[in-house]
Design a protein around this motif. Structure first.
Motif, PDB file in Angstrom:
ATOM      1  N   GLU A 143       0.640  -1.436   0.118  1.00 49.77           N
ATOM      2  CA  GLU A 143       0.072   0.033   0.317  1.00 49.77           C
ATOM      3  C   GLU A 143       1.201   1.045   0.598  1.00 49.77           C
ATOM      4  N   THR A 146       2.671   4.930  -4.214  1.00 52.05           N
ATOM      5  CA  THR A 146       2.995   3.951  -5.079  1.00 52.05           C
ATOM      6  C   THR A 146       2.788   2.401  -5.315  1.00 52.05           C
ATOM      7  N   LYS A 147       2.543   2.166  -6.009  1.00 53.65           N
ATOM      8  CA  LYS A 147       1.564   0.713  -6.516  1.00 53.65           C
ATOM      9  C   LYS A 147       3.225  -0.128  -7.528  1.00 53.65           C
ATOM     10  N   ASP A 268       3.856   4.074 -11.623  1.00 54.11           N
ATOM     11  CA  ASP A 268       3.983   2.730 -10.319  1.00 54.11           C
ATOM     12  C   ASP A 268       2.973   4.340 -10.057  1.00 54.11           C
ATOM     13  N   ARG A 270      -0.396   6.282  -7.911  1.00 53.77           N
ATOM     14  CA  ARG A 270      -1.635   5.397  -7.480  1.00 53.77           C
ATOM     15  C   ARG A 270      -2.795   6.668  -8.305  1.00 53.77           C
ATOM     16  N   ASN A 271      -2.434   8.111  -8.242  1.00 53.29           N
ATOM     17  CA  ASN A 271      -3.128   9.224  -8.539  1.00 53.29           C
ATOM     18  C   ASN A 271      -2.267   9.662  -9.533  1.00 53.29           C
TER      19      ASN A 271
END
Length: 318
Positions: A143, A146-147, A268, A270-271
């Motif tokens: 979590e 970044t992913k 990478d 998330r937003n």
């Protein structure tokens, strides 16, 4: 009347997959203890940047301390070795670390589509030995802002770590999905220029449509290389026709009827809307009222140009 015969009810494959996973997990609980004496166990394995395999493994006690080691990717008769580092852990255990870059276009291992076995080859003097790499637990997505990268940011090719029914680690590679990736955006008082790449497919005689609220501006593109293109749209034709903002989506089309949204997805974060924020610009097109022009990315990563009348500037992100 004779009764109608009943047709067999078709069953989907969705129920079979959980059963197969459960069976494999039970099998692994039996096989891994049996194989652990002759195999290296992966304490950590992940593909963090979409194109580099990061491995941290412990050798079996009976293997001793080799002089050097290498990770080997193998598929059928194709084998590609990669350098690994051997060292002792705090309790005297023998550990191996490796980072293997994937993809010929980035100077890495020229893996192609398919499943590639991961093995560890250790050397002591003239003697060498090949050990399986056991993946006890696949990496868990983390979590945060970044992913994990799901594709190479350079080629768009996708690589993931998997394991066989016996627990051996492998790299599963597949080609890039058809997409149009934004590389650069340049905003001036005259217009918006976008450089982009086409991945995973070919386009024939392409052009770009800027589309908003039933309006369409068709623009030609300039080639920047085999897969790169540039498009420029003048801002004089983009002012809103009402007090509400106009959101211009950008679509690549070609003579075959293909259409793909321009966006930014090989990352990478998330937003993308927040992280890849771009500056806005106040302009006054000839014969038009002042407006605010804001290039940006939607939460899904699609590229968009929002044009707002000056007195509505505070509502561009609504």
């Amino acid at each position: 009347m004779t009764p109608r015969s009943k047709r067999p009810v078709a069953t989907g494959g969705g129920a079979a997959r959980p059963r197969a996973v459960a069976l494999r997990n039970r099998l692994l609980r039996v096989l891994i203890p049996l194989r652990s004496r002759r195999a290296a166990q992966l304490r950590y394995a992940a593909i963090l940047d979409g194109q580099t395999v990061n491995l941290h493994a412990q050798l079996p006690a009976r293997a001793g301390l080799p002089e050097r080691a290498e990770v080997v990717l193998q598929r059928r008769r194709r084998r590609y070795p990669g350098e690994a580092r051997v060292h002792e852990g705090p309790a005297g255990e023998v550990l191996v670390d490796a980072a293997v870059l994937l993809g010929a276009e980035v100077g890495g291992v020229p893996v192609g589509t398919g499943r590639w076995r991961l093995r560890l080859r250790v050397h002591t003097g003239r003697r060498s030995r090949t050990l399986p790499l056991l993946l006890l637990q696949p990496s868990v997505p983390y979590e945060g802002p970044t992913k994990p990268m799901t594709a190479s940011p350079v080629t768009g090719e996708r690589h993931r770590l998997g394991r066989s029914f016996r627990g051996s680690a492998r790299v599963v590679s597949s080609g890039a999905r058809p997409a149009v990736e934004v590389a650069k955006v340049h905003l001036t008082h005259a217009g918006v220029t976008v450089d982009f790449r086409v991945l995973g497919t070919r386009v024939e005689e392409p052009w770009v449509d800027f589309v908003a609220s039933g309006r369409r501006i068709e623009q030609t593109v300039t080639s920047l290389g085999p897969d790169g293109f540039r498009v420029t749209v003048p801002l004089g034709g983009m002012p809103p026709r009402s007090s509400r903002p106009d959101h211009w989506d950008v679509v690549l089309r070609d003579r075959t009827g293909r259409s793909m949204r321009l966006g930014r997805r090989l990352h990478d974060v998330r937003n993308p809307l927040r992280v890849f924020a771009m500056r806005s610009l106040a302009i006054t097109p000839p014969g038009q009222p002042p407006l605010i022009v804001q290039p940006r990315y939607t939460p899904a990563g699609n590229f968009r140009v929002t044009c707002t009348r000056m007195h509505e500037a505070g509502r561009t992100d609504q």
